[in-house]
Design a protein around this motif. Structure first.
Motif, mmCIF file in Angstrom:
data_model
loop_
_atom_site.group_PDB
_atom_site.id
_atom_site.type_symbol
_atom_site.label_atom_id
_atom_site.label_comp_id
_atom_site.label_asym_id
_atom_site.label_seq_id
_atom_site.Cartn_x
_atom_site.Cartn_y
_atom_site.Cartn_z
ATOM 1 N N ARG A 101 0.854 -1.211 0.000
ATOM 2 C CA ARG A 101 0.000 0.000 0.000
ATOM 3 C C ARG A 101 0.880 1.248 0.000
ATOM 4 N NH1 ARG A 101 -3.855 -1.319 4.869
ATOM 5 N NH2 ARG A 101 -3.450 0.891 5.248
ATOM 6 N N GLU A 102 1.994 1.145 -0.715
ATOM 7 C CA GLU A 102 2.962 2.249 -0.734
ATOM 8 C C GLU A 102 2.335 3.513 -1.305
ATOM 9 O OE1 GLU A 102 3.656 -0.809 -1.731
ATOM 10 O OE2 GLU A 102 5.409 -1.474 -0.590
ATOM 11 N N GLN A 103 1.348 3.326 -2.239
ATOM 12 C CA GLN A 103 0.731 4.511 -2.871
ATOM 13 C C GLN A 103 -0.065 5.338 -1.860
ATOM 14 O OE1 GLN A 103 -0.119 1.388 -3.316
ATOM 15 N NE2 GLN A 103 -2.321 1.240 -3.014
ATOM 16 N N ASP A 104 -0.395 4.769 -0.685
ATOM 17 C CA ASP A 104 -1.144 5.536 0.335
ATOM 18 C C ASP A 104 -0.240 6.506 1.096
ATOM 19 O OD1 ASP A 104 -3.246 4.048 -0.430
ATOM 20 O OD2 ASP A 104 -3.294 2.738 1.339
ATOM 21 N N GLY A 105 1.065 6.432 0.841
ATOM 22 C CA GLY A 105 1.983 7.375 1.485
ATOM 23 C C GLY A 105 2.454 6.869 2.844
ATOM 24 N N ALA A 106 3.208 7.735 3.530
ATOM 25 C CA ALA A 106 3.817 7.342 4.807
ATOM 26 C C ALA A 106 2.748 7.133 5.874
ATOM 27 C CB ALA A 106 4.789 8.425 5.245
ATOM 28 N N GLN A 107 2.842 6.042 6.584
ATOM 29 C CA GLN A 107 1.934 5.785 7.705
ATOM 30 C C GLN A 107 2.532 4.693 8.586
ATOM 31 O OE1 GLN A 107 -1.705 3.694 6.667
ATOM 32 N NE2 GLN A 107 -0.997 3.433 4.574
ATOM 33 N N LEU A 108 2.128 4.687 9.826
ATOM 34 C CA LEU A 108 2.602 3.671 10.760
ATOM 35 C C LEU A 108 1.412 3.207 11.603
ATOM 36 C CD1 LEU A 108 4.917 2.088 12.062
ATOM 37 C CD2 LEU A 108 5.400 4.047 13.481
ATOM 38 N N PRO A 109 0.587 2.297 11.025
ATOM 39 C CA PRO A 109 -0.565 1.841 11.801
ATOM 40 C C PRO A 109 -0.108 0.855 12.882
ATOM 41 C CG PRO A 109 -0.773 1.298 9.449
ATOM 42 C CD PRO A 109 0.651 1.664 9.710
ATOM 43 N N LEU A 110 -0.495 1.140 14.120
ATOM 44 C CA LEU A 110 -0.185 0.245 15.234
ATOM 45 C C LEU A 110 -1.461 0.051 16.053
ATOM 46 C CD1 LEU A 110 3.209 1.702 16.566
ATOM 47 C CD2 LEU A 110 2.904 -0.313 15.121
ATOM 48 N N ARG A 111 -1.511 -1.088 16.767
ATOM 49 C CA ARG A 111 -2.649 -1.269 17.688
ATOM 50 C C ARG A 111 -2.257 -0.653 19.026
ATOM 51 N NH1 ARG A 111 -7.225 -3.466 18.066
ATOM 52 N NH2 ARG A 111 -7.121 -4.510 16.046
ATOM 53 N N VAL A 112 -3.035 0.333 19.451
ATOM 54 C CA VAL A 112 -2.693 1.059 20.679
ATOM 55 C C VAL A 112 -3.766 0.786 21.732
ATOM 56 C CG1 VAL A 112 -2.165 3.334 21.649
ATOM 57 C CG2 VAL A 112 -1.649 2.868 19.247
ATOM 58 N N SER A 113 -3.345 0.425 22.934
ATOM 59 C CA SER A 113 -4.302 0.162 24.032
ATOM 60 C C SER A 113 -3.901 0.977 25.244
ATOM 61 C CB SER A 113 -4.260 -1.319 24.448
ATOM 62 O OG SER A 113 -4.186 -2.147 23.331
ATOM 63 N N VAL A 114 -4.898 1.266 26.080
ATOM 64 C CA VAL A 114 -4.624 2.017 27.306
ATOM 65 C C VAL A 114 -4.047 1.048 28.348
ATOM 66 C CG1 VAL A 114 -5.699 3.378 29.156
ATOM 67 C CG2 VAL A 114 -6.536 3.561 26.809
ATOM 68 N N VAL A 115 -3.055 1.509 29.093
ATOM 69 C CA VAL A 115 -2.509 0.672 30.182
ATOM 70 C C VAL A 115 -3.429 0.851 31.389
ATOM 71 C CG1 VAL A 115 -0.589 0.452 31.827
ATOM 72 C CG2 VAL A 115 -0.124 0.929 29.413
ATOM 73 N N SER A 116 -3.954 -0.276 31.905
ATOM 74 C CA SER A 116 -4.821 -0.124 33.092
ATOM 75 C C SER A 116 -3.953 -0.225 34.341
ATOM 76 C CB SER A 116 -5.912 -1.182 33.089
ATOM 77 O OG SER A 116 -5.310 -2.429 32.880
ATOM 78 N N ASP A 117 -4.087 0.763 35.248
ATOM 79 C CA ASP A 117 -3.227 0.784 36.458
ATOM 80 C C ASP A 117 -3.683 -0.232 37.490
ATOM 81 O OD1 ASP A 117 -1.234 2.593 35.858
ATOM 82 O OD2 ASP A 117 -2.630 4.248 36.076
#
Ligand code: HEM
Length: 481
Positions: free
Chosen positions: A465-481
């Motif tokens: 998907r290089e034509q979509d340009g620069a991106q860094l999709p990551l799965r991000v979750s909240v840290v529960s204390d």
């Protein structure tokens, strides 16, 4: 035949003749430097190198040909790659090697005539003036800005995630944060809340993919005829727009309505050195650009490595939590600057060592000269290379140089990065706050490669998907204390 076709014909003929003349005059030692055969007759290694994922070419060639080898640029222009420790030190510390003329014209288009275009005494004078606001004391005085911005981002993201997890591109938020951090500390100006076109223009300029024929051919001409860069093009238009928007911010700064912190020091230093107004504006624009783009890239690369190495991520988070428990507070500027958190320090050093975002430092020879080497040229066992004036010398940001202990992330010599201390504290502030509060994971089925993009930096793209340009999709979750 149209006038422009005749003009292109004349330029092409001149370029070919001048290249032939260079070859003919080339010292025999350069002709003997080993190197891989060029994949293209007219474009040499240029297209292949620009299109290949980072690290896949230079590391391989260094293993085959040793740390100093020769490549071909477009139209047979020789490029000497210097990865030899003694050789690269010599090039970066010696006035016989200057920034590329076409780079200087391009940088003048980007920023105006400031530090990035200056050489010799002019550079020394400008640098002396700009060093003043970058002392550790000034950086400490403005460090609260990065802390406030990253807290704001943490709260905003935390609310969106509502305790769960989401996949999103982390690059845009980090770029905005670093742009705000530099503009607010240096210039007392909050770009995010100003509805300015600056972030969009920066995005267009720095995300334009490298490796396009339509860029490589003009840049080959531009290295001999830098005036070409001044002809109308989308890049030139974006740069003009950026300069006028950033120029408006810079002029506001220079009018000196608000006077405190680094901003005041920069202002005083520029006025005490009697810097001409257009040069002062160019310096302000250059700092805004360099200060936001590079730091954002290196922070996002760190998040990517955290996602790939959950063990390191957990260990860093544990250190941060233990620090809070032991001290009853979060780390302060002093804790970060004095390396009170050893694992955070190690993550920072390792990121800086392995993630040089400027893909290469180019320094053409300003005159005929000799580069001494520590490791002899492969095959001929010679400990020096003779180069003629204008031979393009490139020091690439690659593994074998780092393996020898040279961390060139911030460059070296008289043009070493002006904002490195600022960048290091900002990096630690953002990484420590975000990793303490969020976890990062790779997205299943997505592979990322890092490419050389416009603005000479490295950016991630999704494979396929290089034509979509620069991106860094990551799965991000909240840290529960
Ligand atoms: C991690 C973040 C950063 C990285 C990796 C980085 C990297 C570099 C490198 C490699 C150079 C040398 C270029 C050359 O030799 O041609 C450089 C120069 C420069 N950097 Fe940075 N930089 C960063 C952050 C910053 C920040 C935050 C600022 C400003 C606040 C800044 C301002 C500059 C300036 C003005 C120069 C030109 C220095 C000169 O020509 O004397 N940089 N940077």
């Amino acid at each position: 035949m149209s006038t422009s076709a005749v003009l292109v014909g004349i330029l092409a003929a001149t370029l070919i003749l001048s290249r032939w003349w260079s070859w003919w005059r080339a010292p025999p030692s350069l002709a003997k430097v080993p190197g891989p055969p060029a994949p293209s007759l007219f474009l040499g290694h240029a297209l292949d190198l620009d299109r290949a994922p980072i690290g896949t070419r230079h590391n391989k060639w260094a293993r085959e040909y040793g740390p100093t080898y020769r490549l071909s640029g477009p139209f047979w222009e020789p490029r000497l790659i210097v990865g030899d420790p003694k050789g690269l030190n010599h090039v970066l510390h010696n006035q016989d090697f200057e920034r590329n003329a076409s780079d200087r014209v391009a940088l003048e288009l980007f920023f105006g005539r400031g530090l990035f275009c200056a050489e010799g005494e002019e550079h020394k004078k400008m640098r002396k003036c700009l060093n003043v606001p970058f002392t550790n004391q000034s950086i400490q005085q403005v460090s609260h800005v990065s802390f406030d911005l990253v807290e704001r981002l943490k709260d905003k993201r935390g609310q969106k995630l509502e305790g769960g997890s989401l996949v999103f591109d982390v690059t845009s938020e980090i770029h905005r944060l670093t742009l705000d951090a530099i503009s607010m500390t240096m210039f007392m100006y909050d770009i995010s809340t100003s509805n300015s076109d600056i972030p969009t223009l920066l995005h267009k300029i720095t995300d334009s993919p490298a490796g396009k024929l339509s860029d490589i051919i003009p840049s080959a001409f531009a290295s001999r005829f830098p005036i070409i860069l001044r002809l109308p093009s989308p890049m030139k238009r974006w740069c003009d727009d950026l300069r006028s928007s950033l120029g408006a911010v810079a002029r506001n700064v220079l009018s000196g309505k608000e006077a405190a912190g680094m901003h005041a020091k920069l202002l005083n230093s520029l006025s005490e050195s009697e810097v001409a107004p257009d040069v002062a504006v160019a310096q302000v624009i250059g700092i805004l650009f360099a200060g936001s783009e590079m730091t954002a890239n290196v922070i996002t690369e760190c998040f990517y490595e955290m996602a790939r190495n959950p063990r390191i991520q957990t260990r860093l988070r544990t250190e941060l939590i233990e620090f809070e428990v032991a001290h009853g507070r979060k780390p302060t500027y002093e804790d970060l600057a004095n390396s009170s958190l050893p694992y955070l320090e190690a993550v920072t050093q390792e990121t800086m060592r392995t993630k040089a975002v400027l893909t290469e430092l180019s320094r053409p020879a300003a005159k005929d000269t000799v580069i001494p080497l520590q490791i002899p040229l492969k095959g001929i066992n010679v400990y020096e290379v003779e180069v003629q004036a204008r031979t393009l010398i490139d020091i690439p940001a690659v593994d074998w140089i780092r393996a020898q202990g040279h961390v060139l992330t911030f460059g070296d010599g008289p043009k070493v990065c002006l904002g490195r201390s600022f960048a290091l504290v900002e990096f630690k502030t953002v990484v420590s706050t975000i990793v303490r509060n969020f976890t990062f994971a790779e997205v299943e089925g997505l592979d990322l490669d890092f490419y050389h993009v416009g603005g000479n930096t490295i950016k991630p793209m999704v494979r396929g998907r290089e034509q979509d340009g620069a991106q860094l999709p990551l799965r991000v979750s909240v840290v529960s204390d």
